[in-house]
Design a protein around this motif. Structure first.
Motif, PDB file in Angstrom:
ATOM      1  N   SER A 116       0.762  -1.759  -0.384  1.00 40.61           N
ATOM      2  CA  SER A 116      -0.077  -0.282   0.574  1.00 40.61           C
ATOM      3  C   SER A 116       0.965   1.627  -0.229  1.00 40.61           C
ATOM      4  CB  SER A 116      -0.438   0.386   1.619  1.00 40.61           C
ATOM      5  OG  SER A 116      -1.684  -0.845   1.207  1.00 40.61           O
ATOM      6  N   LEU A 117       2.348   1.295   1.176  1.00 38.83           N
ATOM      7  CA  LEU A 117       2.607   2.421   0.463  1.00 38.83           C
ATOM      8  C   LEU A 117       3.789   2.327  -0.248  1.00 38.83           C
ATOM      9  CD1 LEU A 117       4.511   5.011   2.511  1.00 38.83           C
ATOM     10  CD2 LEU A 117       6.601   2.407   3.320  1.00 38.83           C
ATOM     11  N   LEU A 118       3.560   1.303  -1.488  1.00 39.15           N
ATOM     12  CA  LEU A 118       4.655   1.374  -2.876  1.00 39.15           C
ATOM     13  C   LEU A 118       3.203   2.536  -3.718  1.00 39.15           C
ATOM     14  CD1 LEU A 118       6.294  -1.407  -3.005  1.00 39.15           C
ATOM     15  CD2 LEU A 118       7.163   0.770  -4.180  1.00 39.15           C
ATOM     16  N   LEU A 119       1.881   1.843  -3.183  1.00 39.30           N
ATOM     17  CA  LEU A 119       0.967   2.583  -4.889  1.00 39.30           C
ATOM     18  C   LEU A 119       0.983   3.772  -4.025  1.00 39.30           C
ATOM     19  CD1 LEU A 119      -1.857  -0.616  -4.106  1.00 39.30           C
ATOM     20  CD2 LEU A 119      -0.218   0.293  -6.558  1.00 39.30           C
ATOM     21  N   SER A 120       1.096   4.293  -2.866  1.00 34.12           N
ATOM     22  CA  SER A 120       0.891   5.965  -2.378  1.00 34.12           C
ATOM     23  C   SER A 120       2.149   6.574  -3.342  1.00 34.12           C
ATOM     24  CB  SER A 120       0.689   5.933  -1.459  1.00 34.12           C
ATOM     25  OG  SER A 120      -0.404   5.656  -0.953  1.00 34.12           O
ATOM     26  N   LEU A 121       3.150   5.746  -3.104  1.00 32.27           N
ATOM     27  CA  LEU A 121       5.089   6.390  -3.134  1.00 32.27           C
ATOM     28  C   LEU A 121       4.763   6.682  -4.803  1.00 32.27           C
ATOM     29  CD1 LEU A 121       7.451   4.705  -0.558  1.00 32.27           C
ATOM     30  CD2 LEU A 121       6.154   7.167  -1.024  1.00 32.27           C
ATOM     31  N   ILE A 122       4.208   5.174  -5.619  1.00 28.40           N
ATOM     32  CA  ILE A 122       4.271   5.578  -6.918  1.00 28.40           C
ATOM     33  C   ILE A 122       3.288   7.142  -7.522  1.00 28.40           C
ATOM     34  CG2 ILE A 122       2.733   4.362  -9.471  1.00 28.40           C
ATOM     35  CD1 ILE A 122       4.472   1.526  -7.993  1.00 28.40           C
ATOM     36  N   GLN A 123       2.014   6.882  -6.910  1.00 31.53           N
ATOM     37  CA  GLN A 123       1.203   7.935  -7.392  1.00 31.53           C
ATOM     38  C   GLN A 123       1.561   9.610  -7.069  1.00 31.53           C
ATOM     39  OE1 GLN A 123      -2.710   7.820  -5.890  1.00 31.53           O
ATOM     40  NE2 GLN A 123      -3.574   9.872  -5.814  1.00 31.53           N
ATOM     41  N   LEU A 124       2.424   9.472  -5.879  1.00 31.21           N
ATOM     42  CA  LEU A 124       3.319  10.372  -5.377  1.00 31.21           C
ATOM     43  C   LEU A 124       4.599  10.718  -6.468  1.00 31.21           C
ATOM     44  CD1 LEU A 124       3.346  12.822  -3.124  1.00 31.21           C
ATOM     45  CD2 LEU A 124       5.112  11.415  -2.128  1.00 31.21           C
ATOM     46  N   SER A 125       5.327  10.368  -7.215  1.00 28.71           N
ATOM     47  CA  SER A 125       5.964  10.094  -7.925  1.00 28.71           C
ATOM     48  C   SER A 125       5.389  10.648  -9.755  1.00 28.71           C
ATOM     49  CB  SER A 125       7.067   8.230  -8.151  1.00 28.71           C
ATOM     50  OG  SER A 125       7.556   8.275  -6.778  1.00 28.71           O
ATOM     51  N   PHE A 126       4.545  10.406  -9.775  1.00 24.02           N
ATOM     52  CA  PHE A 126       3.852  10.874 -10.985  1.00 24.02           C
ATOM     53  C   PHE A 126       3.073  11.783 -10.588  1.00 24.02           C
ATOM     54  CE2 PHE A 126       2.287   5.997 -12.041  1.00 24.02           C
ATOM     55  CZ  PHE A 126       3.449   5.744 -13.135  1.00 24.02           C
ATOM     56  N   GLN A 127       2.489  12.485 -10.248  1.00 21.85           N
ATOM     57  CA  GLN A 127       2.113  13.721  -9.386  1.00 21.85           C
ATOM     58  C   GLN A 127       3.636  14.304  -9.358  1.00 21.85           C
ATOM     59  OE1 GLN A 127      -0.279  12.930  -6.153  1.00 21.85           O
ATOM     60  NE2 GLN A 127      -1.888  12.200  -6.890  1.00 21.85           N
ATOM     61  N   LYS A 128       4.423  14.521  -8.482  1.00 19.91           N
ATOM     62  CA  LYS A 128       5.974  15.381  -8.294  1.00 19.91           C
ATOM     63  C   LYS A 128       7.242  15.149  -8.905  1.00 19.91           C
ATOM     64  CE  LYS A 128       3.155  16.698  -4.839  1.00 19.91           C
ATOM     65  NZ  LYS A 128       2.475  18.249  -4.578  1.00 19.91           N
ATOM     66  N   VAL A 129       6.830  14.346  -9.509  1.00 19.84           N
ATOM     67  CA  VAL A 129       8.308  13.228  -9.785  1.00 19.84           C
ATOM     68  C   VAL A 129       8.115  13.769 -11.942  1.00 19.84           C
ATOM     69  CG1 VAL A 129      11.121  12.230 -10.132  1.00 19.84           C
ATOM     70  CG2 VAL A 129       9.250  12.698  -8.180  1.00 19.84           C
ATOM     71  N   LEU A 130       7.554  12.605 -12.156  1.00 12.70           N
ATOM     72  CA  LEU A 130       6.522  12.296 -13.828  1.00 12.70           C
ATOM     73  C   LEU A 130       6.504  13.500 -14.327  1.00 12.70           C
ATOM     74  CD1 LEU A 130       7.154   8.882 -13.288  1.00 12.70           C
ATOM     75  CD2 LEU A 130       8.755   9.656 -14.203  1.00 12.70           C
ATOM     76  N   LYS A 131       5.153  13.839 -13.248  1.00  6.55           N
ATOM     77  CA  LYS A 131       4.510  15.004 -13.688  1.00  6.55           C
ATOM     78  C   LYS A 131       2.817  14.624 -14.962  1.00  6.55           C
ATOM     79  CE  LYS A 131       7.028  18.344 -11.109  1.00  6.55           C
ATOM     80  NZ  LYS A 131       7.485  19.911 -11.678  1.00  6.55           N
ATOM     81  N   LYS A 132       3.295  13.067 -14.654  1.00  2.01           N
ATOM     82  CA  LYS A 132       1.835  12.845 -15.867  1.00  2.01           C
ATOM     83  C   LYS A 132       2.168  11.239 -16.118  1.00  2.01           C
ATOM     84  CE  LYS A 132       6.244  12.659 -19.577  1.00  2.01           C
ATOM     85  NZ  LYS A 132       7.140  12.874 -20.384  1.00  2.01           N
ATOM     86  N   GLU A 133       0.422  10.581 -17.026  1.00  2.00           N
ATOM     87  CA  GLU A 133       0.029   9.758 -16.435  1.00  2.00           C
ATOM     88  C   GLU A 133      -0.180   8.428 -17.936  1.00  2.00           C
ATOM     89  OE1 GLU A 133      -2.364   6.912 -13.224  1.00  2.00           O
ATOM     90  OE2 GLU A 133      -1.406   8.945 -13.136  1.00  2.00           O
ATOM     91  N   THR A 134       1.120   9.122 -18.634  1.00  2.00           N
ATOM     92  CA  THR A 134       0.786   8.700 -20.375  1.00  2.00           C
ATOM     93  C   THR A 134       1.514   7.111 -20.074  1.00  2.00           C
ATOM     94  OG1 THR A 134       2.475   8.635 -21.106  1.00  2.00           O
ATOM     95  CG2 THR A 134       1.575  10.916 -20.787  1.00  2.00           C
ATOM     96  N   PHE A 135       0.510   6.237 -21.145  1.00  2.00           N
ATOM     97  CA  PHE A 135       0.367   5.034 -20.962  1.00  2.00           C
ATOM     98  C   PHE A 135       1.866   4.223 -21.017  1.00  2.00           C
ATOM     99  CE2 PHE A 135       0.288   0.452 -23.302  1.00  2.00           C
ATOM    100  CZ  PHE A 135       0.007  -0.304 -22.654  1.00  2.00           C
ATOM    101  N   SER A 136       2.691   5.176 -22.093  1.00  2.00           N
ATOM    102  CA  SER A 136       3.754   4.664 -21.950  1.00  2.00           C
ATOM    103  C   SER A 136       5.236   5.494 -20.655  1.00  2.00           C
ATOM    104  CB  SER A 136       4.941   5.527 -23.142  1.00  2.00           C
ATOM    105  OG  SER A 136       4.659   6.829 -22.768  1.00  2.00           O
ATOM    106  N   VAL A 137       4.009   6.182 -19.575  1.00  2.00           N
ATOM    107  CA  VAL A 137       5.469   6.750 -18.619  1.00  2.00           C
ATOM    108  C   VAL A 137       4.863   4.907 -16.959  1.00  2.00           C
ATOM    109  CG1 VAL A 137       5.309   7.797 -16.738  1.00  2.00           C
ATOM    110  CG2 VAL A 137       4.851   8.472 -19.336  1.00  2.00           C
TER     111      VAL A 137
END
Length: 389
Positions: free
Chosen positions: A227-248
């Motif tokens: 569960s911590l991983l899921l939240s960290l992955i979502q946080l990575s998309f929001q703060k680091v990658l800043k996008k959530e396309t299929f390829s990303v």
């Protein structure tokens, strides 16, 4: 679901106008009859929705079937004489190259990828490395838990990840704590507590009460880390990658799985378990061929599950994907009773009913949030349409 501008215009015009003309700019355009362009656009919209629902159903099947099959095969590996926790850890990510197939075959949205700058290689490598190591440790805990627990007990404990996810999402992803979410957390916690006090050691030969407790603690810890991983992955998309396309999203899955696989291989050799693999294969209850097939198909099933996870993240949302993944855990206890004849006593039945109650509360809250978001989006679309027509 992405809807073309022309279909949006046709749909909103058909709903909002009762007349025959719509003002566009400084002139009026006629609204066509049911056998004209408007009808064609609405027909295309209906086909798009059907196609979207079909993709959702297919990915749900991949996730649930892959997850249940992988857990059952993992239990079969241990039942037939397998004993390597690091090999069980390795197979959970080793087939990640399968994910290159959808990455190369399905194009990603160019608009989303062009909307923000790509983070540096050093930052990306750090994110993938940290998450990959955490995934490897989490998989090892899951493997240890499954070694000492029956498949049904293991799956019911894993259901607690939804409660952990609500807590981590509150602190890391700013998710609201509503009455339904709180109810879900409490009920799922009670479900896990019932399993904890239920001595299931008789269900597996040679498993002492101490090992049963160890398996319970490892599985519960693995659920919390997942569960911590899921939240960290979502946080990575929001703060680091800043996008959530299929390829990303796929790249996140692939590169973290690559790191986790490398860590698992190192663990396999550092622990010395690799020396016993040949003996395991020779003494496997169903023979050498069955040993190889069990290991290979377990790895494939985990990646089929990953395809479903990635597909639902891209098509719907990461939260929906996690909810379906957790709901899918309810399938495994039923399947384990059929396949392995696991004992389903009264405590387990009550724990399963509590887990389903917790699932329902969580899903209903997601439904309410989604309906509210759609209403707000619809109100915004109507405001924009009123300014044109």
């Amino acid at each position: 679901m992405e809807i073309s501008a022309s279909m949006q215009k046709a749909f909103s015009t058909a709903e909002e106008t009762g007349g025959e003309y719509c003002k566009v700019g400084d002139h009026e355009e006629p609204i066509m009859s049911d056998d004209g362009p408007l009808a064609n656009d609405l027909h295309l919209l209906k086909l798009e929705r059907c196609r979207w629902w079909l993709l959702v159903v297919v990915n749900i099947f991949f996730l649930v079937a892959g997850q249940a099959s992988a857990v059952l095969l993992g239990r079969f590996y241990y039942d037939q004489g397998g004993n390597s926790k690091w090999l069980s850890t390795l197979v959970q990510t080793a087939a990640f190259p399968i994910l290159f197939i959808p990455l190369f075959l399905i194009p990603s949205s160019q608009e989303a990828s062009a909307s923000s700058s790509t983070p540096s290689f050093k930052i990306l490598a750090s994110v993938y490395l940290f998450l990959g190591v955490l995934i490897a440790g989490d998989n090892w805990l899951y493997s240890t838990g499954l070694l000492y627990l029956s498949a049904s007990t293991y799956s019911l404990i894993c259901a607690s990840q939804l409660a952990f996810n609500a807590v981590f999402s509150f602190y890391l992803n700013s998710q609201r704590f509503t009455a339904l979410i709180l109810n879900s957390v409490v009920v799922l916690s009670l479900s896990a507590a019932l399993i904890a006090v239920n001595d299931d050691s008789d269900g597996l030969s040679g498993v002492s009460k101490g090992k049963y407790i160890l398996g319970f603690v490892c599985t519960l810890g693995a659920s919390a880390i997942y569960s911590l991983l899921l939240s960290l992955i979502q946080l990575s998309f929001q703060k680091v990658l800043k996008k959530e396309t299929f390829s990303v999203v796929l790249e996140m899955q692939i590169y973290t799985a690559l790191v986790a696989t490398c860590v698992s291989v190192l663990g396999l050799f550092a622990s010395g378990e690799w020396k016993t693999l040949h003996e395991e294969m020779e003494s496997f209850g169903q023979g050498r061929a069955s040993y190889v097939l069990t290991v290979v198909f377990t790895a494939v099933c985990w990646q089929v599950c990953s395809v479903g996870v990635v597909g639902l993240i891209f098509i719907v949302s990461s939260l929906f994907s996690n909810v379906i993944s957790t709901v899918g855990l309810a399938v495994t206890p039923i399947a384990s009773v059929i396949v392995f004849h696991d004992k389903m006593n009264g405590v387990k039945v009550i724990a399963m009913l509590l887990a389903l109650w917790g699932f329902a509360s969580y899903i209903y809250q997601n439904y309410l949030d989604d309906s509210k978001a759609r209403r707000m989006q619809g109100a915004g679309d109507e405001t924009r349409n009123d300014s044109v027509c």
